[in-house]
Design a protein around this motif. Structure first.
Motif, mmCIF file in Angstrom:
data_model
loop_
_atom_site.group_PDB
_atom_site.id
_atom_site.type_symbol
_atom_site.label_atom_id
_atom_site.label_comp_id
_atom_site.label_asym_id
_atom_site.label_seq_id
_atom_site.Cartn_x
_atom_site.Cartn_y
_atom_site.Cartn_z
ATOM 1 N N ILE A 172 0.834 -1.161 0.191
ATOM 2 C CA ILE A 172 0.003 0.068 0.053
ATOM 3 C C ILE A 172 0.998 1.203 0.085
ATOM 4 N N MET A 173 2.223 1.213 0.153
ATOM 5 C CA MET A 173 3.151 2.335 0.170
ATOM 6 C C MET A 173 3.269 2.608 -1.326
ATOM 7 N N PRO A 174 3.371 4.018 -1.531
ATOM 8 C CA PRO A 174 3.877 4.494 -2.904
ATOM 9 C C PRO A 174 5.559 4.163 -2.861
ATOM 10 N N PRO A 175 5.872 3.668 -4.198
ATOM 11 C CA PRO A 175 7.181 3.392 -4.486
ATOM 12 C C PRO A 175 8.289 4.434 -4.012
ATOM 13 N N HIS A 176 7.930 5.706 -3.945
ATOM 14 C CA HIS A 176 8.971 6.564 -3.268
ATOM 15 C C HIS A 176 9.109 6.476 -1.733
ATOM 16 N N ALA A 177 7.981 6.387 -1.036
ATOM 17 C CA ALA A 177 7.818 6.061 0.254
ATOM 18 C C ALA A 177 8.695 4.778 0.705
ATOM 19 N N LEU A 178 8.468 3.659 0.134
ATOM 20 C CA LEU A 178 9.255 2.556 0.211
ATOM 21 C C LEU A 178 10.727 2.815 0.296
ATOM 22 N N HIS A 179 10.983 3.404 -1.118
ATOM 23 C CA HIS A 179 12.649 3.771 -1.248
ATOM 24 C C HIS A 179 12.989 4.629 0.022
ATOM 25 N N GLU A 180 12.169 5.587 0.442
ATOM 26 C CA GLU A 180 12.697 6.379 1.503
ATOM 27 C C GLU A 180 12.950 5.475 2.753
ATOM 28 N N PHE A 181 11.943 4.969 3.043
ATOM 29 C CA PHE A 181 12.111 3.886 4.198
ATOM 30 C C PHE A 181 13.470 3.169 4.283
ATOM 31 N N LYS A 182 13.767 2.503 3.238
ATOM 32 C CA LYS A 182 14.980 1.583 3.040
ATOM 33 C C LYS A 182 16.192 2.465 3.171
ATOM 34 N N PHE A 183 16.171 3.676 2.504
ATOM 35 C CA PHE A 183 17.431 4.304 2.461
ATOM 36 C C PHE A 183 17.541 5.230 3.611
ATOM 37 N N PHE A 184 16.316 5.775 4.262
ATOM 38 C CA PHE A 184 16.802 6.870 5.469
ATOM 39 C C PHE A 184 16.220 6.455 6.719
ATOM 40 N N HIS A 185 15.547 5.320 6.813
ATOM 41 C CA HIS A 185 14.922 5.062 8.236
ATOM 42 C C HIS A 185 15.668 4.097 8.919
ATOM 43 N N LEU A 186 16.436 3.300 8.342
ATOM 44 C CA LEU A 186 17.278 2.299 9.194
ATOM 45 C C LEU A 186 18.668 2.494 9.535
ATOM 46 N N HIS A 187 18.792 2.466 10.781
ATOM 47 C CA HIS A 187 20.329 2.972 11.088
ATOM 48 C C HIS A 187 20.704 1.962 12.091
ATOM 49 N N GLY A 188 22.429 1.859 12.202
ATOM 50 C CA GLY A 188 22.865 0.915 13.011
ATOM 51 C C GLY A 188 24.312 1.539 13.369
ATOM 52 N N ILE A 189 24.715 1.203 14.500
ATOM 53 C CA ILE A 189 25.986 1.386 15.002
ATOM 54 C C ILE A 189 26.656 0.074 15.393
ATOM 55 N N GLU A 190 27.826 -0.114 14.937
ATOM 56 C CA GLU A 190 28.851 -1.696 15.490
ATOM 57 C C GLU A 190 30.077 -1.186 15.464
ATOM 58 N N LYS A 191 30.805 -1.409 16.322
ATOM 59 C CA LYS A 191 32.147 -1.124 16.801
ATOM 60 C C LYS A 191 32.943 -2.005 15.941
ATOM 61 N N SER A 192 32.723 -3.268 15.412
ATOM 62 C CA SER A 192 33.622 -4.222 14.582
ATOM 63 C C SER A 192 33.601 -3.909 13.211
ATOM 64 N N ASP A 193 34.506 -3.362 12.485
ATOM 65 C CA ASP A 193 34.474 -2.927 11.008
ATOM 66 C C ASP A 193 33.862 -4.222 10.359
ATOM 67 N N ARG A 194 34.348 -5.611 10.700
ATOM 68 C CA ARG A 194 34.037 -6.736 9.832
ATOM 69 C C ARG A 194 32.542 -7.036 9.995
ATOM 70 N N MET A 195 32.081 -6.687 11.238
ATOM 71 C CA MET A 195 30.602 -6.865 11.549
ATOM 72 C C MET A 195 29.910 -5.720 10.559
#
Length: 622
Positions: free
Chosen positions: A389-412
């Motif tokens: 039900i999401m417009p393509p641009h809204a799904l793209h925005e969620f994937k690219f801008f709404h998911l964030h992570g921090i991790e100390k190990s460069d390999r991980m």
């Protein structure tokens, strides 16, 4: 014995590169010697060019490199940059991208043993300073050695011979972009990975592990680099006309070493493009995200075999579910081999995601993201629940801008980024940093905050920007005296000389959360029950609603190397002016069966679905 064989004199009038300055000078000296002695014997023993010309002739006549390459891909006096200095290699053989993949160093026939050893060290220096070159030959006509760069760029081994032109390269069909299928998700013309070929990534991982003798997690790291280059190549080619050839293939290469060199060149292009694009959009991108700066460490043969196995498949055209399962097969292998401390079991992740119920308009963070499992599952949840039900641009925005992570190990981080790329995308928001640092280290996170004119300065330093935090902080590490400055940043560290990392992780997770935001965090059970952790629970009562606690059996993390009873804590951070109500309920649930045994084998009768359903029936978000 190397095919180059025994030295013989090639008369100067037959020398290659006759107009090159060094060749012309050597030819003049050789002819002068001939006029004085009546032969080239004396000159050949003293003038290094005789050995180089013999080596060039053998490269063409015996190793079968095309004579047409002379001056373009087979050259002499190739500049090699080594730090602030630059030297010139005697002979360089280049890949299709005009990057050296093989060096030859020639010394004079009468040279001493010390001169030969010095030339060998010089050749090693060339190889160590050149990412795309792995093999070199050094010869004085009487003595020859062939060396190969090992996984460590400063470590070398002797091998029997140089690779000949055409050796071991089986592909005879060039892979090019074909016309996209109308109405289908197939933009490359390559074969999407189907259920029948889900093992293709596992096969690549096995090849890297077995050929180079790598540990499972080391092999996974290298496969992530290869997939990074492969995805980049597909995306670049789909921007080009139909018929554009892919760079990620074995076709057209002279041998396995050139294939490997081509892929190293492609990988370098991918990481440089990545940094160039995203540095303009994200503050501090290269410092916090540039984890693909490390070189591909696979041997030529291992890399060639991986490319040969993977080249015909498209990663960007394949189903996200199938790609995800294929990647989980190799991730599971690495976890069983000792990476369990970075991994949260799938049923626990599923429970957290379903209970928190992230939405497409939420900003989501995992501050201790490990392999990124919470983020990929959150992405799958939103796509499953709202994608249609999401417009393509809204799904793209969620994937690219709404998911964030921090991790100390460069390999991980490389592993997490790869998993996100395979889920079409969001990888640029995984940061290679310590989540416990001061907030000045996350300018791109604090910049996400909505700023108004009245308190712009304060809000710019405010990390409380996320609607949802999902995480499993590391257990058991005791933060002692040497990190008192870090502990001092936290309320729970007040007057404490030491503190378990998971307690600091809990507070940091809440610091990243907006007022009213939702948190799911895996913690040791004793924090919710033990007397020594009473101060933690008292602090929680003043900052958040404790919506639920799910208690897990002892075997929850046993398959992944941890022997501590755990729970999943569900919180909602207080909004401004809110306080804990004395009669506010907390949903408590014992999940005795997670669907697997202590050995990791599946176990019938999982209670996770019923736990999710019970929460939804009994708990309401404010």
């Amino acid at each position: 014995m190397a095919l180059i064989g025994d030295f013989y004199i090639i008369p100067p009038d037959q020398w290659l590169f006759p107009t090159h300055g060094d060749v012309m000078d050597a030819k003049r000296r050789a002819n002068a010697s001939f006029e004085a002695t009546g032969s080239y014997e004396t000159a050949a023993s003293q003038i290094e060019e005789f050995v180089r010309q013999w080596a060039l002739a053998r490269i063409i006549d015996v190793y079968k490199y095309p004579k047409e390459w002379l001056g373009e891909r087979l050259i002499i006096e190739e500049p090699v940059k080594m730090g602030s200095t630059e030297k010139e290699a005697d002979i360089s053989i280049k890949n299709i991208n005009r990057r050296t993949f093989l060096y030859v160093e020639a010394k004079r026939l009468s040279g001493s043993d010390d001169e030969f050893v010095e030339a060998e060290r010089q050749l090693e220096t060339y190889l160590a300073s050149t990412h795309t070159a792995t093999i070199g030959l050094v010869t004085n006509g009487m003595r020859t050695k062939v060396i190969r760069k090992k996984i460590d760029p400063n470590d070398f081994e002797y091998i029997v011979d140089l690779p000949s032109y055409g050796a071991d390269v089986a592909s005879r069909v060039q892979l090019v972009r074909e016309a996209p299928d109308v109405g289908k998700k197939r933009s490359t013309g390559l074969r999407p990975i189907s259920e029948d070929y889900e093992r293709v990534l596992f096969d690549c991982h096995s090849t890297a592990r077995d050929v180079d003798g790598l540990h499972a997690d080391e092999a996974l790291d290298e496969i992530c680099k290869v997939l990074y280059a492969k995805i980049f190549d597909e995306r670049q080619v789909t921007k080009q006309a139909v018929g554009t050839p892919f760079k990620f293939q074995t076709f057209g290469a002279s041998n396995a070493s050139e294939v490997a060199s081509n892929i190293r060149t492609l990988y370098e292009e991918a990481k440089n493009t990545d940094v160039e694009i995203y540095s303009k959009r994200i503050p501090g991108y290269e410092r916090s995200r540039g984890v693909f700066k490390q070189q591909v460490r696979l041997s030529d043969i291992a890399l060639y075999r991986v490319v040969e196995r993977l080249q015909e498949f498209s990663l960007i055209d394949s189903s996200e579910d199938i790609k995800g399962r294929a990647f989980q097969k190799i991730l599971g292998s690495a976890i069983r081999a000792g990476m369990g401390q970075y991994f949260t079991p799938d049923p626990i992740v599923e429970l957290a995601i379903e209970v928190i119920d992230p939405q497409a308009d939420h900003l989501i963070l995992d501050p201790f993201c490990g392999s990124g499992h919470f983020l990929t599952k959150a992405l799958q949840h939103v796509v499953r629940e709202q994608g249609e039900i999401m417009p393509p641009h809204a799904l793209h925005e969620f994937k690219f801008f709404h998911l964030h992570g921090i991790e100390k190990s460069d390999r991980m981080v490389r592993i997490a980024m790869t998993d996100m790329m395979l889920h079409d995308d969001g990888h640029t928001n995984i940061r290679n940093q310590d989540a416990l640092l001061s907030f000045e280290n996350y300018p791109d996170i604090t910049a996400l905050n909505e700023v108004n004119e009245e308190n712009a300065a304060q809000q710019n330093l405010n990390p409380a920007v996320f609607d949802v935090v999902l995480t499993n902080p590391p257990f058991g590490s005791i933060m002692r005296q040497e990190v008192m400055e870090m502990i001092g940043r936290f309320h729970l560290g007040h007057k404490k000389k030491s503190l378990p990392l998971e307690i600091i992780g809990l507070e940091r997770s809440l610091q990243f959360l907006k007022p009213g935001g939702r948190l799911a965090i895996v913690l040791p059970e004793h924090l919710m029950k033990g007397k020594n952790a009473a101060f933690v629970r008292e602090w929680l009562r003043n900052v958040a609603h404790v919506k639920a606690i799910f208690f897990f059996p002892e075997e929850a993390f046993t398959p992944f190397g941890a022997m501590v009873k755990t729970c999943l804590l569900i919180l909602q951070k207080f909004k401004a002016g809110e306080v804990m109500q004395p009669d506010a309920p907390t949903f408590l649930c014992e999940v005795e069966n997670l669907g697997y045994e202590a050995t990791g084998k599946p176990k019938a009768g999982t209670e996770v679905p019923s736990a999710i359903e019970a929460f939804k029936q009994n708990v309401r978000w404010n």
